[in-house]
Write an enzyme that holds these catalytic residues in place. Structure first.
Site, PDB file in Angstrom:
ATOM      1  CE1 TYR A  77      -6.758  36.385 -87.504  1.00 47.30           C
ATOM      2  CE2 TYR A  77      -8.321  36.141 -84.975  1.00 47.30           C
ATOM      3  CZ  TYR A  77      -7.222  37.224 -85.965  1.00 47.30           C
ATOM      4  OH  TYR A  77      -6.950  38.490 -85.601  1.00 47.30           O
ATOM      5  CE1 TYR A 110      -5.444  41.373 -79.859  1.00 50.41           C
ATOM      6  CE2 TYR A 110      -5.171  38.609 -78.733  1.00 50.41           C
ATOM      7  CZ  TYR A 110      -4.594  40.482 -79.197  1.00 50.41           C
ATOM      8  OH  TYR A 110      -3.454  40.087 -78.907  1.00 50.41           O
ATOM      9  NE  ARG A 116      -8.935  35.034 -81.636  1.00 47.79           N
ATOM     10  CZ  ARG A 116      -8.323  33.595 -81.008  1.00 47.79           C
ATOM     11  NH1 ARG A 116      -9.261  33.442 -80.795  1.00 47.79           N
ATOM     12  NH2 ARG A 116      -7.185  33.351 -81.682  1.00 47.79           N
ATOM     13  CD  GLU A 149       4.917  44.515 -76.648  1.00 49.27           C
ATOM     14  OE1 GLU A 149       4.628  44.053 -77.748  1.00 49.27           O
ATOM     15  OE2 GLU A 149       5.664  45.950 -76.823  1.00 49.27           O
ATOM     16  N   GLY A 152      -0.502  40.297 -74.086  1.00 47.71           N
ATOM     17  CA  GLY A 152      -2.037  40.471 -74.108  1.00 47.71           C
ATOM     18  C   GLY A 152      -3.217  38.832 -73.980  1.00 47.71           C
ATOM     19  NE  ARG A 153      -3.124  34.707 -78.349  1.00 50.82           N
ATOM     20  CZ  ARG A 153      -3.803  35.270 -79.336  1.00 50.82           C
ATOM     21  NH1 ARG A 153      -5.842  34.591 -79.468  1.00 50.82           N
ATOM     22  NH2 ARG A 153      -3.463  35.819 -80.104  1.00 50.82           N
ATOM     23  CB  CYS A 190     -27.236  37.420 -93.107  1.00 46.65           C
ATOM     24  SG  CYS A 190     -28.904  37.980 -92.866  1.00 46.65           S
TER      25      CYS A 190
HETATM   26  N1  LLP Z   1       2.673  43.032 -78.743  1.00 49.16           N
HETATM   27  C1  LLP Z   1       2.402  43.162 -79.779  1.00 49.16           C
HETATM   28  C2  LLP Z   1       3.456  44.731 -80.791  1.00 49.16           C
HETATM   29  C3  LLP Z   1       1.843  42.861 -80.894  1.00 49.16           C
HETATM   30  O1  LLP Z   1       1.219  42.788 -82.068  1.00 49.16           O
HETATM   31  C4  LLP Z   1       1.190  41.665 -80.137  1.00 49.16           C
HETATM   32  C5  LLP Z   1      -0.445  41.209 -80.871  1.00 49.16           C
HETATM   33  C6  LLP Z   1       1.212  41.691 -78.468  1.00 49.16           C
HETATM   34  C7  LLP Z   1       2.249  42.550 -78.437  1.00 49.16           C
HETATM   35  C8  LLP Z   1       0.362  40.747 -77.964  1.00 49.16           C
HETATM   36  O2  LLP Z   1      -0.370  39.084 -78.209  1.00 49.16           O
HETATM   37  P1  LLP Z   1      -0.378  38.055 -77.471  1.00 49.16           P
HETATM   38  O3  LLP Z   1      -0.059  38.725 -76.613  1.00 49.16           O
HETATM   39  O4  LLP Z   1      -1.888  38.910 -76.790  1.00 49.16           O
HETATM   40  O5  LLP Z   1      -1.335  37.400 -78.259  1.00 49.16           O
HETATM   41  N2  LLP Z   1      -6.453  38.871 -83.131  1.00 49.16           N
HETATM   42  C9  LLP Z   1      -5.637  37.843 -83.017  1.00 49.16           C
HETATM   43  C10 LLP Z   1      -4.510  37.977 -82.131  1.00 49.16           C
HETATM   44  C11 LLP Z   1      -3.581  39.449 -83.350  1.00 49.16           C
HETATM   45  C12 LLP Z   1      -2.546  40.122 -82.624  1.00 49.16           C
HETATM   46  C13 LLP Z   1      -1.628  41.330 -83.459  1.00 49.16           C
HETATM   47  N3  LLP Z   1      -0.786  41.071 -82.301  1.00 49.16           N
HETATM   48  C14 LLP Z   1      -6.420  36.900 -82.610  1.00 49.16           C
HETATM   49  O6  LLP Z   1      -7.748  37.688 -82.139  1.00 49.16           O
HETATM   50  O7  LLP Z   1      -6.383  35.913 -82.173  1.00 49.16           O
END
Ligand code: LLP
Length: 428
Positions: free
Chosen positions: A328, A384, A324, A284, A286-287, A355
């Site tokens: 973070y 994100y 971000r 899965e 995303g990033r 602000c």
């Molecule tokens: N699968 C599940 C169940 C997840 O909870 C997440 C991310 C992903 C896949 C995807 O993770 P990635 O490949 O994108 O790292 N807002 C934060 C990131 C939160 C991620 C939450 N879960 C940021 O801006 O770094």
């Protein structure tokens, strides 16, 4: 090392073959821009590893990283699956005509309304997170006399090396069934016995922005050990996302595909050793799919030089379009759009217009001389950013533009003041 961006013959920053300055002029700033080829290439790279090794797979884009109709359409074109985490993301998939059988639904507190929306629209797989949800889903399916494919999200007790806020795999987590206390095994027994649930397998997600394969190997090992111990042959093992990307030159991620190779190796070795059937492997990301493809364009405005301390260069966006850094302490790199490779003559902190002192976009950036009106591009902002955008300080959210092979297309309009006020009511 090669720079992480493209330039034309005049040395100007280009995105998908179009100069960033012309995009800024045409669509105004702040602006989110995506290089669609980069998104496609990353999706294909993930798929190719599985295809080359003849492994059944699903690459499920964790769409929380960037969820819009156009993005879901690109995923569908590339035959990529989708992971959603809310009714809003389900509605986005429906609006994009996404094949709902290829959608999975994650989350630790899905509502009855959201679960109902999922099962009424033929969403492929629900990733069960807790006992409350098992019972809720059971009741909704019983009412409809309908069966549903599910995975069980397990907390494998693996803690990936990343920022604490974005670790989701350790035992002290709100996500998934805990292993050590026996909850995970109990959840399996309950779901296997449920006539409305078809348990495909297990799922885990160990964290985000991970640079090392070890965590994935440990998690995959743990999942196979567990199902073997429980006497359960899963059709699917989902090892989640979290593959790290390059935000700044300090980040040296492995090619995303190497993570996948390590996951495949581990699951193959372990299942072979136990004499189990090789399951379908799901990931899965995303990033890793959208992060490097995104650019945030801003126009430079005011400047403040604090003698002996630092210079603040302010732009027309900030924490409303990229939270971000504030949330973070995330680090980014920025370049001057009309001359990204010009030698640096100053070091500045790039601040937003919000602000709040913590409203920073780049903590420390070397740049050539800049003047008000110049376009600044922050790199690798595709994950994100838009998906976590807000209307803080009542700033409208920027537009999103896709660029591919020299053609740009508006895929999310810039919010207007009227849009923002649409839900407000007078108090009489
Ligand atoms: N699968 C599940 C169940 C997840 O909870 C997440 C991310 C992903 C896949 C995807 O993770 P990635 O490949 O994108 O790292 N807002 C934060 C990131 C939160 C991620 C939450 N879960 C940021 O801006 O770094």
């Amino acid at each position: 090392m090669a720079v992480p961006y493209q330039v034309n013959q005049a040395g100007e920053l280009t995105i998908g073959g179009v100069t960033a300055t012309s995009l800024a002029q045409k669509y105004q700033t702040p602006l989110y821009v995506y290089d669609v080829n980069s998104i496609r290439n990353q999706m294909r790279a993930f798929k190719t590893v599985f295809i080359n090794r003849h492994i059944d797979y699903a690459v499920s884009y964790a769409s929380k990283a960037f969820a819009t109709v156009a993005m879901y359409e690109v995923a569908a074109q590339e035959d990529i699956h989708l992971d959603v985490v809310s009714g809003g993301e389900i509605q986005t998939a429906l609006a994009a005509n996404f094949p709902m059988a290829n959608v999975s639904f994650n989350g630790n507190n899905k509502s009855a309304e959201e679960l109902g929306m999922a099962i009424d629209n033929g969403l492929g797989t629900i990733i069960l997170d807790n006992f409350y949800e098992i019972n809720l889903l059971h009741d909704l399916l019983a009412e409809r006399n309908q069966k549903q494919n599910v995975l069980l999200r397990i907390t494998p007790g693996v803690e990936a090396h990343t920022h604490d806020y974005i670790s989701t795999g350790q035992t002290d987590s709100k996500f998934g069934f805990d292993v050590n206390s026996g909850q995970a095994q109990q959840a399996l027994a309950q779901t296997l016995a449920d006539p409305y649930l078809n348990v495909l397998g297990v799922s885990a997600h160990i964290g985000s922005q991970i640079f090392d394969v070890t965590g994935f190997q440990m998690a995959a090992t743990k999942l196979v050990d567990l199902v073997h111990e429980w006497g359960f042959e899963p059709q699917v093992i989902n090892t989640g996302g979290g593959f790290g990307i390059r935000y700044t030159k300090e980040d040296q991620p492995l090619p995303a595909t190497e993570f996948v190779e390590a996951i495949i190796d581990t699951i193959t070795e372990k299942t072979t050793a136990y004499g189990m059937t090789m399951p379908t492997i799901w990931i899965e990301p995303g990033r890793a799919i959208v992060g490097p493809a995104g650019y945030n364009l801003y126009t430079i405005g005011s400047r403040k030089d604090v003698p002996g301390i630092r210079s603040y260069l302010s732009v027309d966006g900030g924490m409303g379009d990229n939270i971000r850094p504030a949330l973070y302490e995330a680090k980014y790199e920025a370049v001057l759009a009309n001359n990204p490779s010009a030698p640096s003559e100053q070091v500045v902190r790039v601040a937003g217009k919000y602000c709040e002192s913590g409203d920073v976009l780049v903590w420390e950036q070397a740049l050539p001389q800049t003047k008000p009106g110049d376009v600044l591009a922050v790199l690798a902002t595709g994950a994100y950013g838009y998906s976590m955008a807000s209307n803080y300080n009542r700033n409208p959210r920027p537009a999103v533009v896709f660029v591919e092979d020299g053609k740009d297309q508006l895929v999310v309009e810039r919010e207007t003041y009227t849009d923002m006020l649409r839900l407000d009511k007078h108090y009489q």
